[in-house]
Design a protein around this motif. Structure first.
Motif, PDB file in Angstrom:
ATOM      1  N   GLY A 285      23.780   4.644 -34.084  1.00  0.00           N
ATOM      2  CA  GLY A 285      22.925   5.449 -33.234  1.00  0.00           C
ATOM      3  C   GLY A 285      22.159   4.625 -32.216  1.00  0.00           C
ATOM      4  N   ALA A 286      21.213   5.261 -31.573  1.00  0.00           N
ATOM      5  CA  ALA A 286      20.375   4.586 -30.580  1.00  0.00           C
ATOM      6  C   ALA A 286      19.572   3.475 -31.239  1.00  0.00           C
ATOM      7  CB  ALA A 286      19.453   5.594 -29.913  1.00  0.00           C
ATOM      8  N   GLY A 287      19.139   2.529 -30.427  1.00  0.00           N
ATOM      9  CA  GLY A 287      18.319   1.429 -30.917  1.00  0.00           C
ATOM     10  C   GLY A 287      16.850   1.665 -30.634  1.00  0.00           C
ATOM     11  N   VAL A 288      16.045   0.648 -30.902  1.00  0.00           N
ATOM     12  CA  VAL A 288      14.628   0.734 -30.576  1.00  0.00           C
ATOM     13  C   VAL A 288      14.176  -0.561 -29.897  1.00  0.00           C
ATOM     14  CG1 VAL A 288      14.158   2.261 -32.533  1.00  0.00           C
ATOM     15  CG2 VAL A 288      13.727  -0.184 -32.766  1.00  0.00           C
ATOM     16  N   PHE A 289      13.121  -0.434 -29.117  1.00  0.00           N
ATOM     17  CA  PHE A 289      12.398  -1.584 -28.563  1.00  0.00           C
ATOM     18  C   PHE A 289      11.006  -1.544 -29.174  1.00  0.00           C
ATOM     19  CE2 PHE A 289       9.532  -3.715 -25.687  1.00  0.00           C
ATOM     20  CZ  PHE A 289      10.236  -4.845 -25.289  1.00  0.00           C
ATOM     21  N   LYS A 290      10.590  -2.642 -29.785  1.00  0.00           N
ATOM     22  CA  LYS A 290       9.381  -2.649 -30.605  1.00  0.00           C
ATOM     23  C   LYS A 290       8.360  -3.659 -30.095  1.00  0.00           C
ATOM     24  CE  LYS A 290       7.891  -3.568 -35.372  1.00  0.00           C
ATOM     25  NZ  LYS A 290       7.173  -4.832 -35.102  1.00  0.00           N
ATOM     26  N   ILE A 291       7.084  -3.292 -30.212  1.00  0.00           N
ATOM     27  CA  ILE A 291       5.976  -4.171 -29.828  1.00  0.00           C
ATOM     28  C   ILE A 291       4.936  -4.205 -30.943  1.00  0.00           C
ATOM     29  CG2 ILE A 291       4.273  -4.757 -28.066  1.00  0.00           C
ATOM     30  CD1 ILE A 291       5.603  -2.884 -26.147  1.00  0.00           C
ATOM     31  N   ASP A 292       4.396  -5.401 -31.210  1.00  0.00           N
ATOM     32  CA  ASP A 292       3.224  -5.556 -32.073  1.00  0.00           C
ATOM     33  C   ASP A 292       2.111  -6.174 -31.244  1.00  0.00           C
ATOM     34  OD1 ASP A 292       3.997  -4.961 -35.011  1.00  0.00           O
ATOM     35  OD2 ASP A 292       5.679  -6.147 -34.260  1.00  0.00           O
ATOM     36  N   TRP A 293       0.895  -5.647 -31.409  1.00  0.00           N
ATOM     37  CA  TRP A 293      -0.250  -6.162 -30.664  1.00  0.00           C
ATOM     38  C   TRP A 293      -1.341  -6.656 -31.608  1.00  0.00           C
ATOM     39  CZ3 TRP A 293       1.756  -1.264 -29.400  1.00  0.00           C
ATOM     40  CH2 TRP A 293       2.342  -1.140 -28.134  1.00  0.00           C
ATOM     41  N   GLU A 322      12.287  15.532 -24.692  1.00  0.00           N
ATOM     42  CA  GLU A 322      13.723  15.851 -24.694  1.00  0.00           C
ATOM     43  C   GLU A 322      14.497  14.859 -23.822  1.00  0.00           C
ATOM     44  OE1 GLU A 322      13.913  19.826 -23.298  1.00  0.00           O
ATOM     45  OE2 GLU A 322      13.023  20.702 -25.093  1.00  0.00           O
ATOM     46  N   SER A 323      13.982  14.586 -22.635  1.00  0.00           N
ATOM     47  CA  SER A 323      14.661  13.682 -21.705  1.00  0.00           C
ATOM     48  C   SER A 323      14.724  12.270 -22.264  1.00  0.00           C
ATOM     49  CB  SER A 323      13.932  13.675 -20.357  1.00  0.00           C
ATOM     50  OG  SER A 323      13.964  14.954 -19.759  1.00  0.00           O
ATOM     51  N   SER A 324      13.661  11.847 -22.928  1.00  0.00           N
ATOM     52  CA  SER A 324      13.621  10.504 -23.509  1.00  0.00           C
ATOM     53  C   SER A 324      14.707  10.326 -24.549  1.00  0.00           C
ATOM     54  CB  SER A 324      12.243  10.250 -24.134  1.00  0.00           C
ATOM     55  OG  SER A 324      12.215   9.018 -24.820  1.00  0.00           O
ATOM     56  N   GLU A 325      14.861  11.304 -25.437  1.00  0.00           N
ATOM     57  CA  GLU A 325      15.844  11.177 -26.517  1.00  0.00           C
ATOM     58  C   GLU A 325      17.278  11.324 -26.008  1.00  0.00           C
ATOM     59  OE1 GLU A 325      14.568  10.100 -29.715  1.00  0.00           O
ATOM     60  OE2 GLU A 325      13.275   9.775 -28.000  1.00  0.00           O
ATOM     61  N   ILE A 326      17.484  12.121 -24.977  1.00  0.00           N
ATOM     62  CA  ILE A 326      18.818  12.225 -24.376  1.00  0.00           C
ATOM     63  C   ILE A 326      19.189  10.913 -23.693  1.00  0.00           C
ATOM     64  CG2 ILE A 326      20.147  13.330 -22.534  1.00  0.00           C
ATOM     65  CD1 ILE A 326      18.691  15.943 -23.223  1.00  0.00           C
ATOM     66  N   ALA A 327      18.255  10.319 -22.975  1.00  0.00           N
ATOM     67  CA  ALA A 327      18.520   9.068 -22.260  1.00  0.00           C
ATOM     68  C   ALA A 327      18.961   7.958 -23.203  1.00  0.00           C
ATOM     69  CB  ALA A 327      17.276   8.633 -21.484  1.00  0.00           C
ATOM     70  N   ALA A 328      18.368   7.918 -24.399  1.00  0.00           N
ATOM     71  CA  ALA A 328      18.706   6.879 -25.370  1.00  0.00           C
ATOM     72  C   ALA A 328      20.152   6.987 -25.852  1.00  0.00           C
ATOM     73  CB  ALA A 328      17.761   6.950 -26.564  1.00  0.00           C
ATOM     74  N   HIS A 329      20.760   8.152 -25.671  1.00  0.00           N
ATOM     75  CA  HIS A 329      22.151   8.354 -26.087  1.00  0.00           C
ATOM     76  C   HIS A 329      23.114   8.424 -24.904  1.00  0.00           C
ATOM     77  CE1 HIS A 329      20.048   9.401 -29.791  1.00  0.00           C
ATOM     78  NE2 HIS A 329      21.175   9.142 -30.397  1.00  0.00           N
ATOM     79  N   TYR A 362       7.101   1.586 -31.095  1.00  0.00           N
ATOM     80  CA  TYR A 362       8.452   1.426 -30.552  1.00  0.00           C
ATOM     81  C   TYR A 362       8.864   2.684 -29.809  1.00  0.00           C
ATOM     82  CZ  TYR A 362      10.647   4.057 -34.508  1.00  0.00           C
ATOM     83  OH  TYR A 362      11.028   5.007 -35.429  1.00  0.00           O
ATOM     84  N   CYS A 363       9.907   2.524 -28.986  1.00  0.00           N
ATOM     85  CA  CYS A 363      10.537   3.669 -28.338  1.00  0.00           C
ATOM     86  C   CYS A 363      12.037   3.562 -28.570  1.00  0.00           C
ATOM     87  CB  CYS A 363      10.220   3.718 -26.845  1.00  0.00           C
ATOM     88  SG  CYS A 363      11.003   2.407 -25.861  1.00  0.00           S
ATOM     89  N   HIS A 364      12.731   4.659 -28.444  1.00  0.00           N
ATOM     90  CA  HIS A 364      14.187   4.683 -28.615  1.00  0.00           C
ATOM     91  C   HIS A 364      14.867   4.265 -27.317  1.00  0.00           C
ATOM     92  CE1 HIS A 364      13.255   7.936 -31.825  1.00  0.00           C
ATOM     93  NE2 HIS A 364      13.329   6.742 -32.374  1.00  0.00           N
ATOM     94  N   VAL A 365      15.918   3.459 -27.470  1.00  0.00           N
ATOM     95  CA  VAL A 365      16.672   2.956 -26.318  1.00  0.00           C
ATOM     96  C   VAL A 365      18.158   3.037 -26.649  1.00  0.00           C
ATOM     97  CG1 VAL A 365      14.807   1.386 -25.661  1.00  0.00           C
ATOM     98  CG2 VAL A 365      16.653   0.552 -27.139  1.00  0.00           C
ATOM     99  N   PRO A 366      19.039   2.911 -25.670  1.00  0.00           N
ATOM    100  CA  PRO A 366      20.475   2.892 -25.976  1.00  0.00           C
ATOM    101  C   PRO A 366      20.824   1.748 -26.923  1.00  0.00           C
ATOM    102  CG  PRO A 366      20.118   3.266 -23.630  1.00  0.00           C
ATOM    103  CD  PRO A 366      18.787   2.920 -24.210  1.00  0.00           C
ATOM    104  N   ASN A 367      21.798   1.963 -27.774  1.00  0.00           N
ATOM    105  CA  ASN A 367      22.220   0.937 -28.717  1.00  0.00           C
ATOM    106  C   ASN A 367      22.610  -0.330 -27.968  1.00  0.00           C
ATOM    107  OD1 ASN A 367      24.322  -0.540 -30.525  1.00  0.00           O
ATOM    108  ND2 ASN A 367      23.373   0.943 -31.897  1.00  0.00           N
TER     109      ASN A 367
END
Length: 474
Positions: A285-293, A322-329, A362-367
């Motif tokens: 599935g889609a991946g994630v981009f993660k940040i720790d502060w 909706e647009s965010s989750e579609i973009a990740a795929h 984190y946010c969802h991004v394309p794999n």
């Protein structure tokens, strides 16, 4: 490593540990073999920004671990585990400065919604009330249920896309957005079949159990599981990357806490070519981009509900999420992503130096996507918490490549062990066999690539261990 084991478990994530504990409790001799220098898979806690700031490298809030039918029966508190319960499981701020909260109290949650109070109760109350009769069916492989009518009632709702579900039950966009915040944990487009199931399950868990996390860091959950496992006589070997089955001692069964792509690389499995082909076709599935502060103060949310929540979901309209989750795929970057934020230090002072704080998001991004999404994530937080960027002392980011390097199970940054759509939800990794068995009668799979999928709940490991017991130790 000795030469006398009944079962060898490869991988020490929560599922590998669950399988090992269950088998060890049945009187079998087991050992866990882990390639990393630290056990736990993606559930680890380290100081990665500044000294004294403890960050969860992968999993952060563990509601499914607390609610897990397997884990909650273990005496983990006696081995040092302490749970932290934020006042509000999760909250969702809106562009006008208001926010909705998912409280543990369903009635209090529904009372926030003007036109949707009755509809919210109609949607969630039956699931929350019947959760104890549904959980074993929902957190396992397909099988004949003990409560078919109640499961069917759940399934009629859960099968729907999240978009169709919210548009059917709710009139107000803010109510729809709150539900989307939970549903989008599925890492699926919200118009996909069964994407609504994740919102129903996670929201029901919030009302039944809250969304707690372990005191001192998610890694403490693994430390506790290991302590209990070893108290049963179980063994652990670290820094051992298994590449060939022949390099391991002979055992009656081998249980792999890895995904199909990794299993294909193991030599001497003796899988037939057709099975290998099916594993090759397994979808991630889609991946994630993660940040720790590391922060000088708590995130300055405009709305106090967000300050009382362990988890905050960000997305300022139904269309935006909706647009965010579609973009990740669709292999597209998104400048206004759906963002998940966890804030532990407000409730757990053991994680930071005095009067300092941490945040995780984190946010969802394309794999496999390698774009730096720091600016997009921080802009979404700043929108709901003006002045957030001024609180940042240090940060650490991980793109999909870094996540896979951190834990090889996170293929392309996929934190769920594979795409959790309707084609793979219950049949993962393939449909023609038991999801935990393979054509080699000695080899089993217990990773999140098996039902019920992603999350720190151990149920994949428990069911895989059950398959081992039924197949080999009858």
């Amino acid at each position: 490593m000795s030469k006398n084991y009944d079962v060898i478990i490869i991988g020490s994530g929560s599922n590998g540990l669950a399988a090992a504990i269950h088998l060890q409790k049945q009187g079998l001799k087991t050992i866990i073999v882990e390639q990393s220098v630290i056990a736990g898979g993606a559930t680890k806690t380290e100081e990665i920004t500044l000294p004294g700031f403890k960050h969860d490298l992968g999993s952060a809030i563990l509601p499914m671990a607390y609610a897990s039918p397997f884990f909650r029966e273990l005496p983990l508190e006696k081995h040092g585990l302490e749970w932290i319960f934020p006042k509000i499981p999760f909250a969702h701020p809106f562009e006008d400065g208001s926010a909705y909260a998912c409280y543990k109290d369903l009635e209090k949650t529904a009372a926030q919604f003007n036109k949707d109070e009755k509809s919210y109760k109609k949607l969630l109350q039956p699931i929350v009330k019947n959760w104890s009769q549904l959980e074993n069916s929902l957190l396992g492989p397909l099988k004949l249920p003990k409560h078919p009518l109640k499961l069917a009632q759940f399934g009629l709702k859960a099968f729907l896309p999240a978009k169709q579900l919210v548009n059917h039950y709710f009139k107000e966009e803010k109510t729809k957005i709150l539900f989307y915040g939970a549903a989008a944990h599925a890492t699926l487009p919200l118009n996909n079949l069964a994407s609504g199931a994740f919102g129903l399950v996670l929201t029901s868990m919030a009302h039944n159990y809250g969304w707690p996390f372990p005191k001192g860091g998610a890694g403490n959950f693994i430390t506790t599981l290991l302590s209990y496992y070893q108290s049963l006589g179980g063994e652990l070997e670290l820094s051992h990357n298994v590449k060939d089955l022949n390099e391991l001692p002979k055992a009656k069964a081998y249980v792999f806490d890895i995904t199909p792509k990794q299993l294909l690389r193991i030599k001497a499995t003796n899988f037939p070519s057709l099975y290998k082909k099916r594993l090759e076709n397994y979808k991630y599935g889609a991946g994630v981009f993660k940040i720790d502060w590391a922060l000088s103060e708590p995130i300055p949310w405009r709305n106090k509900k967000c300050r009382q929540a362990g988890t905050v979901h960000l997305g300022f309209s139904q269309k935006e999420i909706e647009s965010s989750e579609i973009a990740a795929h669709q292999n597209r970057d998104n400048t206004k992503p759906y963002v998940l934020v966890a804030q532990h230090s407000i409730f757990d002072t053991t994680r930071t130096p005095k009067d300092k704080h941490t945040a995780w998001a984190y946010c969802h991004v394309p794999n496999g996507n390698l774009t730096d999404h720091t600016e997009a994530i921080e802009a979404q937080i700043e929108k709901a918490a003006p002045g957030f960027k001024d609180c940042i002392l240090s940060k650490s980011t991980m793109n999909t490549k870094a996540l896979q390097q951190f834990n090889p199970n996170l293929i392309g940054g996929d934190i769920n062990g594979g795409k959790q759509d309707i084609t793979q939800l219950f049949t993962r990794p393939i449909a023609s066999l038991s999801p935990y068995s393979t054509p080699n009668p000695k080899i089993f799979i217990c990773s999140s690539s098996t039902p019920p999928g992603g999350g720190v709940h151990g149920m994949c490991g428990f069911h895989a261990a059950e398959a081992v017991l039924k197949s080999i130790f009858k």
